[in-house]
Enzyme design. Structure first.
Site, PDB file in Angstrom:
ATOM      1  N   HIS A 500       0.850  -1.178   0.000  1.00 27.88           N
ATOM      2  CA  HIS A 500       0.000   0.000   0.000  1.00 27.88           C
ATOM      3  C   HIS A 500       0.890   1.234   0.000  1.00 27.88           C
ATOM      4  CE1 HIS A 500      -3.190  -2.715   2.183  1.00 27.88           C
ATOM      5  NE2 HIS A 500      -2.926  -3.095   0.952  1.00 27.88           N
TER       6      HIS A 500
HETATM    7  C1  FAD Z   1      -0.163  -9.601  -1.773  1.00 31.27           C
HETATM    8  C2  FAD Z   1      -0.961  -8.370  -2.062  1.00 31.27           C
HETATM    9  C3  FAD Z   1      -2.216  -8.201  -1.504  1.00 31.27           C
HETATM   10  C4  FAD Z   1      -2.964  -7.066  -1.753  1.00 31.27           C
HETATM   11  N1  FAD Z   1      -4.206  -6.980  -1.209  1.00 31.27           N
HETATM   12  C5  FAD Z   1      -4.954  -5.878  -1.436  1.00 31.27           C
HETATM   13  C6  FAD Z   1      -6.265  -5.765  -0.888  1.00 31.27           C
HETATM   14  O1  FAD Z   1      -6.772  -6.662  -0.222  1.00 31.27           O
HETATM   15  N2  FAD Z   1      -6.966  -4.637  -1.115  1.00 31.27           N
HETATM   16  C7  FAD Z   1      -6.463  -3.606  -1.838  1.00 31.27           C
HETATM   17  O2  FAD Z   1      -7.140  -2.594  -1.992  1.00 31.27           O
HETATM   18  N3  FAD Z   1      -5.226  -3.697  -2.392  1.00 31.27           N
HETATM   19  C8  FAD Z   1      -4.465  -4.802  -2.202  1.00 31.27           C
HETATM   20  N4  FAD Z   1      -3.218  -4.898  -2.764  1.00 31.27           N
HETATM   21  C9  FAD Z   1      -2.747  -3.785  -3.602  1.00 31.27           C
HETATM   22  C10 FAD Z   1      -3.292  -3.914  -5.013  1.00 31.27           C
HETATM   23  O3  FAD Z   1      -2.894  -5.123  -5.569  1.00 31.27           O
HETATM   24  C11 FAD Z   1      -2.780  -2.746  -5.849  1.00 31.27           C
HETATM   25  O4  FAD Z   1      -3.181  -1.538  -5.242  1.00 31.27           O
HETATM   26  C12 FAD Z   1      -3.332  -2.726  -7.259  1.00 31.27           C
HETATM   27  O5  FAD Z   1      -3.306  -3.979  -7.862  1.00 31.27           O
HETATM   28  C13 FAD Z   1      -2.534  -1.708  -8.073  1.00 31.27           C
HETATM   29  O6  FAD Z   1      -2.996  -1.626  -9.400  1.00 31.27           O
HETATM   30  P1  FAD Z   1      -2.163  -0.786 -10.445  1.00 31.27           P
HETATM   31  O7  FAD Z   1      -2.835  -0.925 -11.749  1.00 31.27           O
HETATM   32  O8  FAD Z   1      -1.962   0.579  -9.900  1.00 31.27           O
HETATM   33  O9  FAD Z   1      -0.710  -1.439 -10.469  1.00 31.27           O
HETATM   34  P2  FAD Z   1      -0.234  -2.941 -10.760  1.00 31.27           P
HETATM   35  O10 FAD Z   1      -1.295  -3.903 -10.536  1.00 31.27           O
HETATM   36  O11 FAD Z   1       1.039  -3.102 -10.039  1.00 31.27           O
HETATM   37  O12 FAD Z   1       0.035  -2.933 -12.317  1.00 31.27           O
HETATM   38  C14 FAD Z   1       1.122  -2.275 -12.872  1.00 31.27           C
HETATM   39  C15 FAD Z   1       1.579  -3.053 -14.091  1.00 31.27           C
HETATM   40  O13 FAD Z   1       2.516  -2.265 -14.782  1.00 31.27           O
HETATM   41  C16 FAD Z   1       3.564  -3.059 -15.237  1.00 31.27           C
HETATM   42  N5  FAD Z   1       4.739  -2.205 -15.388  1.00 31.27           N
HETATM   43  C17 FAD Z   1       5.450  -1.587 -14.413  1.00 31.27           C
HETATM   44  N6  FAD Z   1       6.457  -0.889 -14.946  1.00 31.27           N
HETATM   45  C18 FAD Z   1       6.392  -1.051 -16.283  1.00 31.27           C
HETATM   46  C19 FAD Z   1       7.171  -0.571 -17.356  1.00 31.27           C
HETATM   47  N7  FAD Z   1       8.208   0.243 -17.153  1.00 31.27           N
HETATM   48  N8  FAD Z   1       6.832  -0.945 -18.600  1.00 31.27           N
HETATM   49  C20 FAD Z   1       5.778  -1.762 -18.836  1.00 31.27           C
HETATM   50  N9  FAD Z   1       5.001  -2.258 -17.837  1.00 31.27           N
HETATM   51  C21 FAD Z   1       5.309  -1.889 -16.576  1.00 31.27           C
HETATM   52  C22 FAD Z   1       3.719  -4.110 -14.184  1.00 31.27           C
HETATM   53  O14 FAD Z   1       4.342  -5.261 -14.707  1.00 31.27           O
HETATM   54  C23 FAD Z   1       2.278  -4.349 -13.740  1.00 31.27           C
HETATM   55  O15 FAD Z   1       1.679  -5.403 -14.420  1.00 31.27           O
HETATM   56  C24 FAD Z   1      -2.450  -6.035  -2.557  1.00 31.27           C
HETATM   57  C25 FAD Z   1      -1.182  -6.184  -3.126  1.00 31.27           C
HETATM   58  C26 FAD Z   1      -0.440  -7.339  -2.896  1.00 31.27           C
HETATM   59  C27 FAD Z   1       0.889  -7.480  -3.524  1.00 31.27           C
END
Ligand code: FAD
Ligand code: SF4
Lengths: 570, 266
Positions: A500
């Protein structure tokens, strides 16, 4: 040699929740969208052998390969920043779905108080409640303005819950699906917190209580309580994740392509606009430029900030002068709590990632802070997420950490422990920030992001306050032995805490104090959007993704409007 | 989410109690090694017996060379990382001290933990293939975590060498020939960072060893440890079950016979 590809309407960097939502909404509106994802394709069919704690939870099968890229870290500017060489404190996502594949699914809306924290704190407690070192500010959007987008995200996910929490914001509609099953462990927490005069309710969950079809026509199955949820993909398609909802919804339009093994290293800016992104094919190391009319950074908190920094877009925050906004207000979370050891065995190994009950009596400004030396609070929950034997070796205080006594106690208590834990809000501080590292690089030769972070006095005061509350609840639950967590020391990047991370690309109403406006449009480049928990001006007392999802829907509306009308949306 | 139990991880130092009634290595051979030998297969038991009680056999029972098959699967057990029986035996005894056999069930050796560790050290875990291993390397603050230029398998190899050195300098014996309490004294010295290692701190080696021992005891048996799923049986953990939806609301504790994720795919 760099190959320049054909231009598209929208390119997203990363395909997790944020990238998937942008893709679905824009593609449905007829925009051509390309998602560049550094990781691999994956889906439900890859998870038939996923009940393997060692591979997925301990060796981080689904998470970022740090041999290619990591961050550096130090507690303060006097230390030398060093690379995070192995994963620990937080688990960065990689591959289709991002961290949304292996999240728990605890899905919250930040409180109305969160979005106007500065105004409300000043009004109620005076302008000097916290010292000037704490850089809290309003978010440039209110809960009421964001409510329709919360509603939209929750309907996409199919959140299971009950509207019984008196402290959260008003909802325009009830939860799409009923709450999950209330287990014996949860009832114990419910009874104890009710006895103490609090108001427990079932945690809003993206592990669905029943089969559900979302407004995009995507189907999500009912959770089987398999106990391999957090850090695992769901073999049932019952944990709502991007690759079973928004990604297929986008693909069905024919307007969406995900390009895998594509690692973006730069956002290309010319004048006051961006023209596209430069990326490496991670298999061949060929370099490409993907031109686009709009670029949306959806690569999580860390790389969203890093890509802006290496592309020299916006002004880097300087803790010395307080000038600059990029990298400012990085915040995290604190985890006060207490554990109870019981005589009778419990089915601790059964469960689901978001199976829990919560009280918000000590979250936000639900209680008076007049005599307290901190603001905000924590949600306090007891969860049954499925304990597994490698990472769960609970022992009562005083037990050695190895040998005969350790073995006996950790085996005995594996099924006899129940915890109560808070997710404590985290206020930004002038010394907690993100910048580029001057020494270490990723395998593409790009500098690593540097994290400067330590817990603050505000954190310590809040932590001890919530610890006491948790301890009292565990006592009321009838535990034989109650073990309260120790006081906060320095932030340590080694043990897992939460994924987080927040801040660094904060949103707001003013270009002098924020990176993006409240459509998450960059102040310095109108066709560049940045989405993620990086937009949070501080971190609240909940998991972030419910609020991130709402912001992504809001941003999608902005991208679509921008594509038609152009100009600043602020 | 977060793992609450981490807070409970007791960092208190294991106290050396002279009267600690931990069983010695000899007791292990009497009570468990041979009795559960069928589960263990060729390598370790042969090696241990060779080293301890029957020196003439030592060369013919070196781990990895016996080609003995275990159980009905026809799988062969041998060493893929450790090169000498001595190294393997030393690490075996160290893991057994960390996770000893008792009336609850087998210890690390009975669970195949040493084989698990051997296999892991030969693979991506030992080679740090998913870790950031670019320099420059500096000693950091404890809050900054792993900063060694050494790979995990190099740390283990050096750690075992130093365990032997300590056994010689303190007790003039091989590590495997020490009494349990003497082994504990040496392991505790590693844990308390009293042993000088090169390129890494001894407490870091100890932490790796302790963690790898637990991993071997409780990982799915497909990795070679947790033999017969006895680690799970002791702990009341049913391993890979498809679903708990029928039992999740049960008021009572439900005992379930464990299953391995490998059982799906026979
Ligand atoms: C174990 C775990 C449990 C969690 N549980 C919860 C929960 O219960 N409730 C909750 O609200 N949140 C939870 N979270 C947090 C939640 O998973 C994230 O807040 C959310 O998935 C973030 O989404 P996002 O799209 O911002 O980023 P991400 O899901 O991280 O997606 C970013 C993507 O961008 C890609 N990327 C990064 N850099 C580059 C680059 N330079 N070039 C190309 N691609 C790139 C990555 O490979 C990734 O696939 C948890 C996280 C974890 C790890
Ligand atoms: S607990 Fe439920 S949602 Fe989570 S992985 Fe298992 S079946 Fe899927």
């Amino acid at each position: 040699m760099v190959t320049t590809l054909e231009s598209v309407d929208v390119v997203t960097v990363g395909v997790g929740w944020t990238g998937g939502i942008i893709a679905a909404e824009c593609a449905k509106e007829g925009l051509k969208v390309v998602g560049l994802e550094r990781g691999r394709e994956r889906g439900t069919e890859d998870f038939s052998m996923v009940h393997d704690e060692y591979r997925y939870a301990v060796r981080y099968e689904l998470m970022q390969d740090l041999s290619k890229e990591t961050i550096t870290f130090r507690n303060n500017r006097k230390q030398r920043a060093l690379p995070m060489r192995q994963l620990g404190s937080f688990l960065l996502g990689e591959g289709l779905g991002g961290a949304g594949t292996h999240w728990n699914g605890q899905t919250w809306r930040f409180l109305p108080y969160d979005f106007e924290i500065k105004t409300m704190t000043d009004k109620k407690y005076g302008a000097n409640k916290l010292s000037a070192d704490y850089t809290i500010q309003d978010w440039g959007i209110t809960y009421d303005e964001l409510e329709p987008y919360f509603d939209r995200f929750e309907k996409t996910v199919g959140i299971s819950g009950e509207d019984k929490n008196p402290f959260w914001g008003k909802r325009s509609s009830d939860f799409p699906t009923p709450p999950m099953k209330k287990t014996a462990m949860l009832q114990r927490f419910e009874n104890a917190t009710s006895n103490l005069g609090y108001t427990p309710f079932m945690m809003p969950s993206a592990n669905l209580s029943e089969a559900y079809e979302n407004p995009d026509g995507q189907k999500i199955n009912a959770c089987q309580y398999c106990g391999f949820c957090e850090r695992f993909g769901c073999e049932y398609g019952a944990k709502t994740s991007p690759e079973i909802t928004v990604v297929p919804a986008a693909k069905e339009t024919g307007n969406y392509e995900v390009r895998f093994n594509a690692n973006v290293v730069e956002v290309i800016k010319e004048g006051d606009k961006v023209t596209g992104v430069r990326y490496y094919d991670t298999v061949t190391f060929e370099e490409f430029i993907q031109p686009a009319n709009a670029v949306v950074l959806t690569s999580y908190v860390m790389n969203n900030a890093k890509l802006l920094m290496v592309s020299d877009i916006g002004q880097q925050y300087d803790p010395e002068t307080g000038q600059g906004t990029l990298g400012k207000n990085y915040a995290y979370q604190i985890l006060p709590g207490a554990s109870g050891f019981f005589d009778e065995q419990m089915n601790t190994f059964m469960g689901a990632g978001a199976l829990g009950m919560t009280i918000d009596d000590f979250n936000g400004d639900a209680f008076d802070h007049g005599d307290l030396d901190f603001i905000h609070g924590a949600s306090i929950s007891s969860t049954q997420t499925g304990s597994r034997p490698i990472l769960s070796n609970p022992t009562p205080p005083g037990t050695p950490s190895w040998g005969a006594d350790f073995k006996r106690a950790s085996i005995e208590n594996f099924t006899r422990i129940q915890g109560v834990g808070g997710q404590g809000a985290s206020m930004p501080h002038k010394e907690n920030f993100l910048t580029l590292d001057g020494t270490y690089k990723d395998i593409y030769g790009v500098p690593l992001l540097q994290l400067n972070y330590n817990f603050t006095d505000q954190d310590r005061a809040l932590h001890s306050y919530i610890t006491e509350k948790a301890e009292a609840i565990v006592k009321e639950m009838g535990a034989k032995t109650v073990a309260a967590g120790g006081g906060l020391t320095d932030y340590d990047i080694v043990p897992y805490q939460t994924t987080h991370n927040t801040g660094g690309t904060i949103m707001g109403a003013d270009p002098d104090t924020s990176v993006v406006n409240n459509f998450l449009q960059h102040w310095d480049a109108e066709n560049l959007f940045v989405i993620g928990a990086g937009n949070f001006a501080h971190n609240g007392g909940y998991n972030p993704t419910g609020t991130v999802g709402a912001l992504a829907y809001r941003c999608a509306e902005g991208v679509i409007r921008y594509s038609r009308e152009g100009g600043s949306l602020a | 989410m977060y793992i609450q139990n981490n807070q409970l991880f007791n960092r208190e130092v294991h106290k050396m109690a002279g009267k600690d009634k931990n069983f010695s290595r000899r007791d292990f051979l009497k009570t468990s090694g041979i009795a559960t030998g069928a589960l263990i297969g060729g390598g370790i038991i042969g090696g241990l017996i060779g080293a301890n009680t029957n020196k003439q056999d030592a060369t013919t029972t070196a781990p990895g060379t016996s080609g003995e098959t275990s159980g009905s699967t026809g799988a062969v057990r041998g060493l893929t990382f450790f090169k000498t029986t001595a190294e393997f035996e030393a690490i075996s005894q160290a893991t057994e001290r960390i996770f000893p056999e008792d009336d609850l069930g087998p210890g690390a050796i009975g669970l195949g933990v040493p084989y698990f560790i051997d296999g892991q050290l030969a693979g991506s875990y030992g080679e740090n293939s998913k870790e950031y291993m670019q320099g420059p390397f500096f000693v950091g603050e404890p809050t900054q975590g792993y900063q060694s230029r050494l790979k995990r398998n190099e740390i283990f190899r050096q750690g075992i060498q130093l365990m032997e050195q300590e056994a010689q300098s303190r007790f003039e014996a091989k590590f495997v020939d020490l009494e349990g309490e003497q082994m504990d004294e040496i392991l505790t010295a590693f844990q308390e960072n009293e042993i000088k290692m090169r390129g890494v701190e001894s407490q870091f080696f100890f932490r790796l060893l302790r963690q790898a021992t637990l991993e071997g005891a409780y990982a799915d048996p497909i990795y070679g440890g947790n033999v017969n799923m006895d680690g799970w049986r002791m702990k009341g953990f049913p391993g890979h079950q498809l679903a708990y939806i029928k039992d999740i609301e049960s008021e009572d504790f439900v005992e379930i016979d464990p299953k391995s994720v490998g059982m799906n795919h026979k």
